[in-house]
Write a protein that holds these residues in place. Structure first.
Motif, PDB file in Angstrom:
ATOM      1  N   ARG B 249       0.779  -1.332   0.078  1.00 16.48           N
ATOM      2  CA  ARG B 249      -0.049  -0.051   0.047  1.00 16.48           C
ATOM      3  C   ARG B 249       0.989   1.376  -0.048  1.00 16.48           C
ATOM      4  N   ILE B 250       1.796   1.363   0.825  1.00 11.76           N
ATOM      5  CA  ILE B 250       2.725   2.660   1.119  1.00 11.76           C
ATOM      6  C   ILE B 250       3.401   2.822  -0.087  1.00 11.76           C
ATOM      7  N   THR B 251       3.944   1.768  -0.811  1.00 13.09           N
ATOM      8  CA  THR B 251       4.722   1.906  -1.833  1.00 13.09           C
ATOM      9  C   THR B 251       4.038   2.000  -3.082  1.00 13.09           C
ATOM     10  N   ARG B 252       2.636   2.204  -3.102  1.00 12.28           N
ATOM     11  CA  ARG B 252       1.721   2.198  -4.089  1.00 12.28           C
ATOM     12  C   ARG B 252       1.874   1.416  -5.239  1.00 12.28           C
ATOM     13  N   GLY B 253       2.367   0.079  -5.096  1.00 14.29           N
ATOM     14  CA  GLY B 253       2.446  -0.843  -6.123  1.00 14.29           C
ATOM     15  C   GLY B 253       3.724  -0.579  -7.093  1.00 14.29           C
ATOM     16  N   LYS B 254       4.745   0.594  -6.494  1.00 16.63           N
ATOM     17  CA  LYS B 254       5.736   0.689  -7.130  1.00 16.63           C
ATOM     18  C   LYS B 254       6.683  -0.570  -7.089  1.00 16.63           C
ATOM     19  N   THR B 255       6.966  -1.350  -8.038  1.00 17.72           N
ATOM     20  CA  THR B 255       7.743  -2.638  -7.789  1.00 17.72           C
ATOM     21  C   THR B 255       9.004  -2.501  -7.358  1.00 17.72           C
ATOM     22  N   TRP B 256       9.941  -1.515  -7.738  1.00 18.47           N
ATOM     23  CA  TRP B 256      11.223  -1.514  -7.199  1.00 18.47           C
ATOM     24  C   TRP B 256      11.244  -1.139  -5.495  1.00 18.47           C
ATOM     25  N   LEU B 257      10.325  -0.149  -5.265  1.00 16.81           N
ATOM     26  CA  LEU B 257      10.163   0.204  -3.884  1.00 16.81           C
ATOM     27  C   LEU B 257       9.733  -0.991  -2.957  1.00 16.81           C
ATOM     28  N   LEU B 258       8.772  -1.682  -3.629  1.00 18.01           N
ATOM     29  CA  LEU B 258       8.092  -2.785  -2.785  1.00 18.01           C
ATOM     30  C   LEU B 258       9.004  -4.003  -2.546  1.00 18.01           C
ATOM     31  N   MET B 293       0.496  -8.800  -9.368  1.00 17.16           N
ATOM     32  CA  MET B 293       1.122  -7.513  -9.838  1.00 17.16           C
ATOM     33  C   MET B 293       1.777  -8.314 -11.179  1.00 17.16           C
ATOM     34  N   ARG B 294       1.423  -9.649 -11.716  1.00 20.12           N
ATOM     35  CA  ARG B 294       1.679 -10.247 -12.786  1.00 20.12           C
ATOM     36  C   ARG B 294       3.176 -10.277 -12.635  1.00 20.12           C
ATOM     37  N   LEU B 295       4.079 -10.544 -11.697  1.00 19.32           N
ATOM     38  CA  LEU B 295       5.430 -10.576 -11.511  1.00 19.32           C
ATOM     39  C   LEU B 295       5.909 -11.969 -11.560  1.00 19.32           C
ATOM     40  N   HIS B 296       6.940 -12.079 -11.787  1.00 21.26           N
ATOM     41  CA  HIS B 296       7.582 -13.689 -11.509  1.00 21.26           C
ATOM     42  C   HIS B 296       7.802 -13.667  -9.847  1.00 21.26           C
ATOM     43  N   PRO B 297       7.207 -14.586  -9.010  1.00 18.70           N
ATOM     44  CA  PRO B 297       7.436 -14.630  -7.804  1.00 18.70           C
ATOM     45  C   PRO B 297       8.898 -14.627  -7.091  1.00 18.70           C
ATOM     46  N   PHE B 298       9.733 -15.149  -8.092  1.00 16.64           N
ATOM     47  CA  PHE B 298      11.198 -15.145  -7.714  1.00 16.64           C
ATOM     48  C   PHE B 298      11.928 -13.762  -7.528  1.00 16.64           C
ATOM     49  N   ALA B 299      11.247 -12.809  -8.126  1.00 18.99           N
ATOM     50  CA  ALA B 299      11.782 -11.463  -8.093  1.00 18.99           C
ATOM     51  C   ALA B 299      11.638 -10.906  -6.728  1.00 18.99           C
ATOM     52  N   SER B 366       6.544  -1.695 -16.820  1.00 22.34           N
ATOM     53  CA  SER B 366       5.393  -1.050 -16.709  1.00 22.34           C
ATOM     54  C   SER B 366       4.438  -1.659 -15.613  1.00 22.34           C
ATOM     55  N   PRO B 367       4.064  -1.050 -14.412  1.00 19.77           N
ATOM     56  CA  PRO B 367       3.307  -1.652 -13.390  1.00 19.77           C
ATOM     57  C   PRO B 367       1.912  -2.142 -13.915  1.00 19.77           C
TER      58      PRO B 367
END
Lengths: 140, 589
Positions: B249-258, B293-299, B366-367
């Motif tokens: 929530r805090i990182t608003r879904g910004k992947t790197w920050l998250l 977030m449609r990311l590979h979980p390993f990330a 792109s998120p």
């Protein structure tokens, strides 16, 4: 309306199996049951302190993976029931097939070496399901 | 100077002992026995390590002499050395016999014997006999032998113990059977052999039950047990899942920050709870966030695993190697953290940089806007499940941490602090105690106890002595070289084999190097051992328990983590973190 059972997890290999099961359900006009089996046996050889309720953690994760599968099926207009239960995958597939009087069990074809079932083993398992539950099995 | 002080101090100890304890009664009774001969000394191995349980037998003119035991009664007419290698024996002799010895008419020989060491006989010559007296003025004749060195001797026990250890090490490292069963099997083989073949022929004597128990570090056992009770209670509150979702929530879904937030959070949790627990709590929710977030979980998962091993090095209670080494050195929580926490923070920063580089495509793409239904589901799952329990357990965790911080001042062992905290928690929270105690993973405690015995076995037969000697020869008196060897040998080994047994086995090596290399008294080699064991475990999938557990969790989500998947990320990060550790330790110490 008949019932199709598809045991699933997540990942690309599972999505392919889910899509095939959804297509079969649409084609036959059947409802679909997605099954996630909570199997904690991977911890059996680790002597790390397992003080967390791993079953509960996996149940949450399984529920989430089933919700994703449900979204895909409902997007195609297929009615879906989700079941998440603990046990061994093979035993639970047969148990659910019997309990829910499933017409067809959909098993995913091994994708490379990563799949838990080798093709030969999968065929043997399919025969076993048919013999023990009376449900048909389709390897997709 | 030191060489003069040590014998003098030992002589004073001899006199002191003569005035006190069970022996005092014998020496003075009834009006004192002026013909008692006191013999003392210390038995050491060739690396100046004390040898306990050495049998010292007195032979007077070719015949065994009865010896009055000063310490534990271990047999008659022999004496045995204590844990610090020292021994003190009293020979009640007729006054004329003693006079004959002093003028060389009689001859006394002391025979030193212990399985796995070559026997040694020392002949006592007339100038060695000195005079002393106790507090009552009763005179005694004294012989101070100083340090008696025994050389190692390779016997069948050595080969049996070494083979058992190697097989068990393999079984544990490659998860052939349950780790606890493997360790227990090894311990039982060593003790079983001792009490069967070893009873008839001491060439097969590996380790006695008493010595085996002495090798178990109960500070480690009780510390782990106390923290397990904490983990079991806190794991029920939903706190960690809630924190992970807050991070989203805090990182608003910004992947790197998250990713940085989840990785950092796992590192911090691992510093205070066991790293496997941190992984079991964090990875399932992280997999779900990644899939949403449609990311590979390993990330998310692999950086979390790496962070758990790094974070675990920060505190005494974070990771088994930290607990084992800290306890071995009798370190308090603060002392430990002052030395290792800065290194863990530095390494964590390096980890953030490296994962940003390795996963740049995942983090900076792109998120994806997640489905509202899935998001709502995750939010429900990641709620605090028991706020009252959480408040109480957080309060007691804080109290326990304060106790950990001040334990050095009051001399309270960390295990006692952990047990106090855990017991207060059980009293205040009033959970179902039988259920809560079932949650304590007894197999882990048995695993540690069996491992301590197993390593004790190879220490008894001299295998560790031999390895320490080889490393010592390689390092010479060069502290930098020893430091690098300790970090990198431990690091590489921990990537291949299980780091917990490796750490226990490497401790006596660190002891030896610290004793023999000038400048090593700063304990730098122990810090190097922890860094190597914790950070090295990140190199491969097999390196440590959190890696295996995370791989199992990913597999349950349909993402099979192969050896190569992990190695591709783990190996370069391990290399960099070991470089950071080597530089930091070299500069600071």
């Amino acid at each position: 309306m008949g019932k199709i059972l598809c045991a699933t997890r997540g990942g690309e290999a599972s999505y392919r199996t889910q899509d095939q099961a959804i297509a079969l359900a649409r084609q036959r006009g059947d409802s679909l049951i997605f099954l996630y089996v909570i199997d904690t046996h991977f911890l059996d050889k680790t002597a790390a302190p397992i003080v967390v309720d791993v079953g509960n953690q996996l149940q949450n994760m399984g529920g989430f993976l089933l919700a994703m599968a449900q979204e895909r099926a409902e997007g195609e207009g297929v009615p879906v029931q989700c079941i998440c239960r603990p046990g061994r995958v093979r035993d639970e597939i047969k148990a659910v097939a019997r309990e829910e009087k499933v017409d067809l069990v959909v098993l995913g074809r091994p994708a490379g070496e990563a799949n838990a079932f080798a093709m030969e083993e999968l065929r043997a398992f399919a025969t076993e399901i048919e013999a023990e539950t009376g449900s048909q099995v389709e390897i997709v | 100077m030191r060489q003069r002080i040590v014998p003098f101090a030992c002589l004073l100890t001899v006199l002191g002992l003569a005035l006190w304890g069970p022996f005092a009664g014998q020496a003075q009774s009834p009006q004192g026995d002026p013909a008692t001969l006191l013999v003392s000394g210390r038995v050491l191995d060739t690396q100046a390590g004390p040898i306990p349980d050495v049998t010292v037998q007195a032979i007077l003119d070719g015949k065994p002499v009865d010896v009055v035991m000063v310490d534990e009664a271990n047999g008659w007419p022999t004496a045995q050395s204590r844990l610090d290698g020292s021994f003190l024996m009293a020979l009640p002799l007729a006054p004329e016999t003693l006079r004959a010895l002093q003028v060389g008419q009689s001859h006394l020989v002391l025979r030193f014997h212990r399985a796995t060491f070559a026997n040694r006989s020392l002949s006592i010559s007339p100038p060695a006999y000195g005079q002393g007296s106790d507090a009552n003025g009763v005179p005694h004749t004294l012989v101070y032998l100083g340090d008696v060195t025994l050389a190692r001797h390779l016997n069948p026990a050595f080969f049996f113990a070494a083979a058992t250890f190697l097989v068990v090490f393999g079984l544990i490292s490659f998860r052939v059977i349950h780790e606890t069963v493997a360790a227990l099997l090894g311990a039982v083989i060593m003790m079983g052999l001792t009490y069967t073949l070893g009873t008839f022929n001491d060439e097969f004597w590996i380790i006695s039950f008493e010595r085996a128990v002495a090798f178990i570090d109960f500070n480690v056992i009780f510390l782990i047990m106390g923290m397990m009770i904490f983990m079991a209670v806190m794991g029920q509150t939903g706190l960690f899942q809630w924190l992970a979702f807050r991070a989203y929530r805090i990182t608003r879904g910004k992947t790197w920050l998250l990713a940085i937030a989840l990785t950092g959070l796992t590192g911090v949790i691992s510093a205070f709870l066991n790293d496997v627990t941190a992984i079991l709590l964090m990875v399932p929710i992280s997999i779900q966030i990644a899939l949403m977030m449609r990311l590979h979980p390993f990330a998310f998962v692999i950086p979390e695993v790496l962070a758990s091993n790094i974070g675990g090095a920060a505190t005494l209670i974070g990771d088994p190697p930290s607990t084992i080494v800290g306890s071995h050195l009798n370190l308090g929580f603060t002392q430990y953290a002052l030395n290792m926490a800065p290194l863990a923070v530095l390494t964590m920063l390096a980890l953030f940089g490296l994962i940003s580089l390795i996963y740049r495509k995942d983090y900076f793409g792109s998120p994806f806007r997640p489905s509202p239904d899935l998001l709502a589901r995750l939010e429900v799952e990641a709620r605090i499940t028991d706020a009252r329990l959480l408040r109480r357990s957080l309060f007691l965790m804080s109290v326990t941490l304060v106790l950990f911080l001040i334990e050095d001042l009051i001399g309270m062992p960390p295990s006692v602090v952990a047990l106090i905290g855990a017991t207060l928690l059980l009293v205040w929270v009033k959970p179902d105690v039988s259920h809560m105690l079932r949650e304590v993973d007894w197999t882990t405690l048995v695993f540690f106890m069996a491992l301590f015995i197993l390593v004790g076995g190879i220490e008894e037969v001299g295998l560790i002595h031999m390895v320490a000697g080889a490393i010592g020869q390689l390092a010479g008196e060069n502290l930098t070289l020893a430091l690098l060897l300790m970090v990198w040998v431990t690091g590489v080994a921990s990537g291949i084999v299980a780091n917990i047994p490796f750490t226990i086995a490497a401790l006596p090596v660190a002891d030896f190097l610290t004793r023999t290399i000038p400048g090593a008294h700063s304990q730098v080699l122990y810090w190097a051992l922890i860094a190597g064991a914790d950070f090295g475990g990140n190199a491969t999938y097999l390196g440590s328990a959190p890696n295996i557990v995370a791989a199992g969790l990913c597999d349950r989500a349909g993402y099979r983590m192969t050896f190569v998947d992990f190695l591709r990320v783990g190996a370069p990060i391990t290399f960099v973190t070991l470089v950071v550790a080597s530089l930091w330790l070299w500069l600071r110490y």
